[in-house]
Motif scaffolding. Structure first.
Motif, mmCIF file in Angstrom:
data_model
loop_
_atom_site.group_PDB
_atom_site.id
_atom_site.type_symbol
_atom_site.label_atom_id
_atom_site.label_comp_id
_atom_site.label_asym_id
_atom_site.label_seq_id
_atom_site.Cartn_x
_atom_site.Cartn_y
_atom_site.Cartn_z
ATOM 1 N N ARG A 257 46.421 36.211 32.653
ATOM 2 C CA ARG A 257 45.574 36.314 31.442
ATOM 3 C C ARG A 257 44.189 36.848 31.802
ATOM 4 N NH1 ARG A 257 47.919 30.805 28.983
ATOM 5 N NH2 ARG A 257 49.658 31.707 27.829
ATOM 6 N N GLU A 258 43.668 36.402 32.938
ATOM 7 C CA GLU A 258 42.362 36.928 33.391
ATOM 8 C C GLU A 258 42.467 38.424 33.679
ATOM 9 O OE1 GLU A 258 39.450 35.468 33.551
ATOM 10 O OE2 GLU A 258 40.199 33.506 32.958
ATOM 11 N N LEU A 259 43.541 38.812 34.348
ATOM 12 C CA LEU A 259 43.722 40.227 34.710
ATOM 13 C C LEU A 259 43.919 41.076 33.452
ATOM 14 C CD1 LEU A 259 46.002 39.565 37.801
ATOM 15 C CD2 LEU A 259 43.834 40.816 37.900
ATOM 16 N N GLU A 260 44.672 40.551 32.485
ATOM 17 C CA GLU A 260 44.886 41.283 31.231
ATOM 18 C C GLU A 260 43.551 41.482 30.505
ATOM 19 O OE1 GLU A 260 47.182 39.174 28.311
ATOM 20 O OE2 GLU A 260 47.554 40.971 27.113
ATOM 21 N N ALA A 261 42.733 40.416 30.489
ATOM 22 C CA ALA A 261 41.433 40.531 29.810
ATOM 23 C C ALA A 261 40.552 41.569 30.509
ATOM 24 C CB ALA A 261 40.744 39.165 29.791
ATOM 25 N N ALA A 262 40.677 41.667 31.838
ATOM 26 C CA ALA A 262 39.805 42.587 32.585
ATOM 27 C C ALA A 262 40.335 44.018 32.594
ATOM 28 C CB ALA A 262 39.643 42.091 34.021
ATOM 29 N N TYR A 263 41.665 44.188 32.690
ATOM 30 C CA TYR A 263 42.210 45.530 32.947
ATOM 31 C C TYR A 263 43.170 46.034 31.875
ATOM 32 C CZ TYR A 263 40.446 44.272 37.566
ATOM 33 O OH TYR A 263 39.644 43.856 38.596
ATOM 34 N N GLY A 264 43.515 45.177 30.903
ATOM 35 C CA GLY A 264 44.353 45.658 29.812
ATOM 36 C C GLY A 264 45.796 45.218 29.885
ATOM 37 N N PRO A 265 46.614 45.773 28.950
ATOM 38 C CA PRO A 265 47.959 45.230 28.706
ATOM 39 C C PRO A 265 48.946 45.393 29.861
ATOM 40 C CG PRO A 265 47.508 47.139 27.291
ATOM 41 C CD PRO A 265 46.231 46.818 27.989
ATOM 42 N N ALA A 266 48.632 46.183 30.862
ATOM 43 C CA ALA A 266 49.557 46.296 32.009
ATOM 44 C C ALA A 266 49.797 44.918 32.624
ATOM 45 C CB ALA A 266 48.981 47.248 33.052
ATOM 46 N N TYR A 267 48.846 44.003 32.448
ATOM 47 C CA TYR A 267 48.989 42.660 33.039
ATOM 48 C C TYR A 267 49.420 41.614 32.016
ATOM 49 C CZ TYR A 267 46.734 44.293 37.329
ATOM 50 O OH TYR A 267 46.440 44.941 38.496
ATOM 51 N N ALA A 268 49.819 42.034 30.808
ATOM 52 C CA ALA A 268 50.235 41.038 29.807
ATOM 53 C C ALA A 268 51.347 40.183 30.406
ATOM 54 C CB ALA A 268 50.721 41.748 28.549
ATOM 55 N N PRO A 269 51.190 38.857 30.402
ATOM 56 C CA PRO A 269 52.156 37.995 31.098
ATOM 57 C C PRO A 269 53.581 38.204 30.585
ATOM 58 C CG PRO A 269 50.236 36.738 30.415
ATOM 59 C CD PRO A 269 50.080 38.091 29.806
ATOM 60 N N ALA A 270 54.537 38.266 31.496
ATOM 61 C CA ALA A 270 55.944 38.370 31.117
ATOM 62 C C ALA A 270 56.310 37.151 30.275
ATOM 63 C CB ALA A 270 56.815 38.428 32.374
ATOM 64 N N PRO A 271 57.020 37.374 29.129
ATOM 65 C CA PRO A 271 57.399 36.229 28.287
ATOM 66 C C PRO A 271 58.175 35.157 29.063
ATOM 67 C CG PRO A 271 57.771 38.304 27.125
ATOM 68 C CD PRO A 271 57.371 38.674 28.521
ATOM 69 N N LEU A 272 58.943 35.550 30.074
ATOM 70 C CA LEU A 272 59.697 34.561 30.860
ATOM 71 C C LEU A 272 58.735 33.590 31.569
ATOM 72 C CD1 LEU A 272 62.274 33.417 32.144
ATOM 73 C CD2 LEU A 272 62.137 35.233 33.874
ATOM 74 N N ILE A 273 57.642 34.099 32.104
ATOM 75 C CA ILE A 273 56.671 33.221 32.783
ATOM 76 C C ILE A 273 56.044 32.274 31.757
ATOM 77 C CG2 ILE A 273 54.481 33.152 34.061
ATOM 78 C CD1 ILE A 273 55.278 35.793 35.380
ATOM 79 N N GLU A 274 55.698 32.823 30.585
ATOM 80 C CA GLU A 274 55.097 31.960 29.547
ATOM 81 C C GLU A 274 56.061 30.847 29.144
ATOM 82 O OE1 GLU A 274 54.019 35.055 26.669
ATOM 83 O OE2 GLU A 274 51.919 34.628 27.147
ATOM 84 N N ARG A 275 57.353 31.226 29.001
ATOM 85 C CA ARG A 275 58.343 30.223 28.575
ATOM 86 C C ARG A 275 58.510 29.134 29.647
ATOM 87 N NH1 ARG A 275 63.691 29.644 29.430
ATOM 88 N NH2 ARG A 275 64.232 31.781 29.981
ATOM 89 N N LEU A 276 58.625 29.543 30.901
ATOM 90 C CA LEU A 276 58.816 28.551 31.967
ATOM 91 C C LEU A 276 57.635 27.580 32.027
ATOM 92 C CD1 LEU A 276 60.380 30.852 34.717
ATOM 93 C CD2 LEU A 276 61.519 28.993 33.504
ATOM 94 N N VAL A 277 56.439 28.097 31.853
ATOM 95 C CA VAL A 277 55.261 27.216 31.891
ATOM 96 C C VAL A 277 55.293 26.248 30.706
ATOM 97 C CG1 VAL A 277 52.732 27.144 31.741
ATOM 98 C CG2 VAL A 277 53.850 28.836 33.220
ATOM 99 N N ARG A 278 55.668 26.777 29.516
ATOM 100 C CA ARG A 278 55.783 25.903 28.333
ATOM 101 C C ARG A 278 56.770 24.777 28.578
ATOM 102 N NH1 ARG A 278 55.854 30.344 25.102
ATOM 103 N NH2 ARG A 278 58.123 30.299 24.924
ATOM 104 N N GLU A 279 57.843 25.086 29.291
ATOM 105 C CA GLU A 279 58.893 24.088 29.550
ATOM 106 C C GLU A 279 58.546 23.150 30.705
ATOM 107 O OE1 GLU A 279 62.575 27.034 28.125
ATOM 108 O OE2 GLU A 279 62.224 26.664 30.247
ATOM 109 N N GLY A 280 57.431 23.408 31.375
ATOM 110 C CA GLY A 280 57.049 22.559 32.517
ATOM 111 C C GLY A 280 57.727 22.957 33.816
ATOM 112 N N ASN A 281 58.380 24.126 33.815
ATOM 113 C CA ASN A 281 59.014 24.614 35.050
ATOM 114 C C ASN A 281 58.009 25.516 35.770
ATOM 115 O OD1 ASN A 281 61.521 23.318 34.650
ATOM 116 N ND2 ASN A 281 62.051 24.872 33.129
ATOM 117 N N LEU A 282 57.270 24.911 36.704
ATOM 118 C CA LEU A 282 56.096 25.569 37.286
ATOM 119 C C LEU A 282 56.366 26.145 38.670
ATOM 120 C CD1 LEU A 282 53.385 22.910 36.302
ATOM 121 C CD2 LEU A 282 54.233 24.853 34.959
#
Ligand code: NAD
Length: 287
Positions: free
Chosen positions: A249-274
């Motif tokens: 998220r920091e990288l996306e804010a600094a450099y743009g959408p090339a760093y937009a987090p993969a939805p799979l990473i977002e989902r795993l974090v939501r599920e507590g699979n870290l």
């Protein structure tokens, strides 16, 4: 004014990096104050650090004498006043600018004016964290990587106001006392290593989500094809997917959408699979 050698290091945070840094310093014979938020987390971290050092000594990775003396050289603490005698304090708390700013300000109030203060942030610009400090000239980024006792590199990141003598003192400690190599990195989001590594991790997660290749095969391809010691998915699981997500998220804010987090990473974090710290992560997420 010449600097005195650093004889006591304060480590703030008892997670993956606080523990790894304590193991590294103690393994090199440097006494440590380990500052955490509560007795339970500090005690758990202390036990894990001493266990890791005993194992490292058995494997001849650290000097047996240093491992043997570690228990008396490790001071667990929950009161920041314990930092008073430290020549260097390294902040290794959660990757959130507001939390870090608060923790750094508190640490600075207890350190002597000649002590060095460092952040182990993996992505946040160091100059931003220096903004509210009273002695920004004694502050810099020291980006140790995970596992801290094993990875050779430390990125040293001075911000615009870091004093040259403070930078030199920090670099000398890292190379001469901790026996690491340094790269002096520009103070921009993600520095060098994570700006490049996180792009790779994010693309590996997107590839995995397409569903037609197993995670172990993606990692094997990068190990054998590019000479990486560890594949990107195993690396992300070792870092912790919550930390990876915050950095993306920091990288996306600094450099743009090339760093937009993969939805799979977002989902795993939501599920507590870290990743490794919770037992499941990207390596268990594939077909
Ligand atoms: P972690 O999740 O293992 O530990 C985080 C620590 O922060 C814990 O001790 C927790 O108690 C503390 N903490 C959380 N909220 C807090 C608050 N409000 N006030 C005070 N302390 C708080 O994280 P980690 O992997 O050890 O990461 C710590 C830092 O090191 C982060 O800045 C991260 O980006 C950086 N880093 C991580 C890695 C890695 O591979 N994990 C590598 C290099 C640098």
């Amino acid at each position: 004014m010449s600097s005195s050698p650093i004889r006591l290091v304060g480590l703030i945070g008892t997670g993956i990096m606080g523990r790894g840094l304590a193991e590294l310093c103690l393994g090199r014979g440097v006494p440590v104050v380990l500052l955490g938020r509560g007795d339970a987390s500090v005690t758990a971290a202390r036990d894990a650090i001493l266990r890791a050092l005993r194992l490292a000594a058995r494997r001849k990775r650290v000097d047996g004498e240093h491992a043997g003396a570690a228990e008396e050289r490790l001071t667990p603490a929950t009161d920041p006043a314990a930092l008073t005698a430290c020549g260097l304090a390294i902040e290794a708390v959660v990757e959130a600018a507001d939390v870090k700013a608060k923790v750094l300000g508190l640490a600075e109030r207890h350190l002597s004016p000649r002590a060095l203060l460092a952040t182990n942030t993996s992505a946040l610009p160091v100059g931003g964290l220096a903004r509210d400090l009273e002695r920004p000239e004694r502050f810099l980024g020291l980006h140790f990587m995970n596992p801290a006792p094993l990875v050779s590199l430390v990125e040293c990141i001075p911000h615009a106001g870091t004093d040259a003598e403070a930078l030199e003192q920090a670099e000398t400690f890292v190379t001469d006392t901790l026996a690491k190599e340094t790269v002096r990195a520009p103070d921009r989001t993600g520095f060098v290593v994570n700006r490049l590594l996180l792009g790779l991790v994010n693309q590996a997660a997107r590839l995995l989500a397409e569903g037609d290749i197993a995670p172990a095969e993606i990692d094997r391809a990068l190990r054998l094809g590019c000479g990486h010691a560890m594949g990107p998915l195993a690396t992300a699981d070792a870092i912790g997917l919550d930390t990876v997500l915050r950095e993306l998220r920091e990288l996306e804010a600094a450099y743009g959408p090339a760093y937009a987090p993969a939805p799979l990473i977002e989902r795993l974090v939501r599920e507590g699979n870290l990743g490794r710290k919770s037992g499941r992560g990207l390596l268990q997420a594939g077909p």
